[in-house]
Design a protein around this motif. Structure first.
Motif, PDB file in Angstrom:
ATOM      1  N   VAL A   1       0.801  -1.184  -0.116  1.00 41.10           N
ATOM      2  CA  VAL A   1      -0.055  -0.196   0.051  1.00 41.10           C
ATOM      3  C   VAL A   1       0.853   1.281  -0.051  1.00 41.10           C
ATOM      4  CG1 VAL A   1      -1.934   1.365   1.282  1.00 41.10           C
ATOM      5  CG2 VAL A   1      -1.736  -1.193   1.302  1.00 41.10           C
ATOM      6  N   GLN A   2       0.659   2.253  -0.890  1.00 37.19           N
ATOM      7  CA  GLN A   2       1.328   3.383  -1.015  1.00 37.19           C
ATOM      8  C   GLN A   2       0.466   4.612  -0.943  1.00 37.19           C
ATOM      9  OE1 GLN A   2       4.856   3.386  -1.404  1.00 37.19           O
ATOM     10  NE2 GLN A   2       4.851   1.414  -0.997  1.00 37.19           N
ATOM     11  N   PHE A   3       0.717   5.433  -0.193  1.00 38.08           N
ATOM     12  CA  PHE A   3      -0.154   6.677   0.130  1.00 38.08           C
ATOM     13  C   PHE A   3       0.898   7.877  -0.521  1.00 38.08           C
ATOM     14  CE2 PHE A   3      -1.408   4.128   3.763  1.00 38.08           C
ATOM     15  CZ  PHE A   3      -2.713   3.945   3.583  1.00 38.08           C
ATOM     16  N   ARG A   4       0.361   8.210  -1.621  1.00 42.32           N
ATOM     17  CA  ARG A   4       1.216   9.160  -2.176  1.00 42.32           C
ATOM     18  C   ARG A   4       0.650  10.364  -2.470  1.00 42.32           C
ATOM     19  NH1 ARG A   4       4.107   6.022  -6.162  1.00 42.32           N
ATOM     20  NH2 ARG A   4       3.569   3.915  -5.977  1.00 42.32           N
ATOM     21  N   ALA A   5      -0.569  10.914  -2.009  1.00 37.96           N
ATOM     22  CA  ALA A   5      -1.049  12.383  -2.011  1.00 37.96           C
ATOM     23  C   ALA A   5      -2.212  12.118  -1.089  1.00 37.96           C
ATOM     24  CB  ALA A   5      -1.463  12.791  -3.637  1.00 37.96           C
ATOM     25  N   PRO A   6      -2.613  13.430  -0.656  1.00 36.78           N
ATOM     26  CA  PRO A   6      -3.775  13.713   0.382  1.00 36.78           C
ATOM     27  C   PRO A   6      -4.982  13.412  -0.482  1.00 36.78           C
ATOM     28  CG  PRO A   6      -2.901  15.576   0.147  1.00 36.78           C
ATOM     29  CD  PRO A   6      -1.568  14.732  -0.730  1.00 36.78           C
ATOM     30  N   ILE A   7      -6.131  13.090   0.334  1.00 35.46           N
ATOM     31  CA  ILE A   7      -7.303  12.853  -0.117  1.00 35.46           C
ATOM     32  C   ILE A   7      -7.824  13.969   0.545  1.00 35.46           C
ATOM     33  CG2 ILE A   7      -9.622  11.700  -0.212  1.00 35.46           C
ATOM     34  CD1 ILE A   7      -7.919   9.117  -0.757  1.00 35.46           C
ATOM     35  N   ARG A   8      -8.932  14.810   0.138  1.00 34.12           N
ATOM     36  CA  ARG A   8      -9.547  15.747   0.742  1.00 34.12           C
ATOM     37  C   ARG A   8     -11.058  15.842   0.618  1.00 34.12           C
ATOM     38  NH1 ARG A   8      -4.820  18.813  -0.759  1.00 34.12           N
ATOM     39  NH2 ARG A   8      -3.574  19.559   0.997  1.00 34.12           N
ATOM     40  N   ALA A   9     -11.701  16.172   1.551  1.00 33.71           N
ATOM     41  CA  ALA A   9     -13.376  16.373   1.395  1.00 33.71           C
ATOM     42  C   ALA A   9     -13.503  17.367   0.360  1.00 33.71           C
ATOM     43  CB  ALA A   9     -13.785  16.950   2.606  1.00 33.71           C
ATOM     44  N   GLY A  10     -14.537  17.074  -0.648  1.00 37.12           N
ATOM     45  CA  GLY A  10     -14.782  17.729  -1.711  1.00 37.12           C
ATOM     46  C   GLY A  10     -14.099  16.991  -2.815  1.00 37.12           C
ATOM     47  N   ASP A  11     -13.093  16.074  -2.829  1.00 38.71           N
ATOM     48  CA  ASP A  11     -12.450  15.597  -4.081  1.00 38.71           C
ATOM     49  C   ASP A  11     -13.569  14.582  -4.547  1.00 38.71           C
ATOM     50  OD1 ASP A  11     -10.185  16.764  -3.379  1.00 38.71           O
ATOM     51  OD2 ASP A  11      -9.067  14.972  -2.658  1.00 38.71           O
ATOM     52  N   VAL A  12     -13.271  14.436  -6.044  1.00 42.29           N
ATOM     53  CA  VAL A  12     -14.290  13.213  -6.609  1.00 42.29           C
ATOM     54  C   VAL A  12     -12.960  12.281  -7.044  1.00 42.29           C
ATOM     55  CG1 VAL A  12     -15.295  12.614  -8.781  1.00 42.29           C
ATOM     56  CG2 VAL A  12     -15.639  14.972  -7.752  1.00 42.29           C
ATOM     57  N   LEU A  13     -13.180  11.178  -6.696  1.00 41.71           N
ATOM     58  CA  LEU A  13     -12.240   9.918  -6.657  1.00 41.71           C
ATOM     59  C   LEU A  13     -12.618   9.173  -7.659  1.00 41.71           C
ATOM     60  CD1 LEU A  13     -11.555   9.199  -3.028  1.00 41.71           C
ATOM     61  CD2 LEU A  13     -10.310  10.878  -4.284  1.00 41.71           C
ATOM     62  N   GLU A  14     -11.508   8.582  -8.260  1.00 39.54           N
ATOM     63  CA  GLU A  14     -11.832   7.375  -9.271  1.00 39.54           C
ATOM     64  C   GLU A  14     -10.985   6.241  -8.832  1.00 39.54           C
ATOM     65  OE1 GLU A  14     -12.235   7.682 -13.853  1.00 39.54           O
ATOM     66  OE2 GLU A  14     -10.122   6.738 -13.632  1.00 39.54           O
ATOM     67  N   VAL A  15     -11.755   5.134  -8.378  1.00 42.15           N
ATOM     68  CA  VAL A  15     -10.861   4.057  -7.959  1.00 42.15           C
ATOM     69  C   VAL A  15     -10.910   2.600  -8.778  1.00 42.15           C
ATOM     70  CG1 VAL A  15     -11.036   2.623  -5.691  1.00 42.15           C
ATOM     71  CG2 VAL A  15     -11.563   4.825  -5.685  1.00 42.15           C
ATOM     72  N   SER A  16      -9.932   2.317  -9.153  1.00 35.19           N
ATOM     73  CA  SER A  16      -9.863   1.147 -10.116  1.00 35.19           C
ATOM     74  C   SER A  16      -9.149  -0.252  -9.645  1.00 35.19           C
ATOM     75  CB  SER A  16      -9.207   1.574 -11.562  1.00 35.19           C
ATOM     76  OG  SER A  16      -9.740   2.654 -12.092  1.00 35.19           O
TER      77      SER A  16
END
Length: 136
Positions: free
Chosen positions: A58-73
């Motif tokens: 598992v690699q955490f590369r950049a922050p996720i913030r409230a208000g983001d739209v994520l694409e998970v594949s």
């Protein structure tokens, strides 16, 4: 054979999921989304929801913030008798913009302003293993 099968979900991150300063969301949020796409992979490959067995990376590369739209594949990379190895990615495809530039007293856009991330921001990557019931 289902090697190469890819499943993609998109999700808006609500502000109720922010836990830290700067509206940051904890990394486990992405792991939960990986479980969701892995479930669809198992349904498509085996007609069963399956179970998540482990992560090998598992690699955490950049922050996720409230208000983001994520694409998970999720992409199947190996098919065993009962196990499937899957590569996961979580990218930010849209993000809210600040309402005023640093050092400025005047807002330059509305509080709900957002933008498309071009290119998308890779937030989390992982490799995991799921297991499905034996075929009768």
């Amino acid at each position: 054979m289902s090697v190469g099968l890819t499943v993609t979900h998109r999700r808006y991150v609500p502000f109720s999921h922010a836990h830290y300063a700067g509206n940051l969301v904890d990394g486990a949020y992405a792991l939960g989304l990986f479980g969701d796409v892995a479930t669809e992979v198992c349904i498509r490959t085996d007609g069963d929801e399956g179970l998540f067995a482990s992560y090998s990376d598992v690699q955490f590369r950049a922050p996720i913030r409230a208000g983001d739209v994520l694409e998970v594949s999720a992409t199947v990379t190996r098919m065993g008798t009962r196990s499937r190895t899957i590569d996961f990615s979580c990218v930010v495809v849209c993000r809210g913009r600040p309402t005023q530039p640093a050092g400025s007293a005047q807002p330059t856009q509305s509080e709900s302003a957002a933008e498309v991330c071009d290119p998308p921001i890779v937030a989390v990557t992982a490799t995991g293993t799921v297991v499905v019931p034996a075929t009768p």
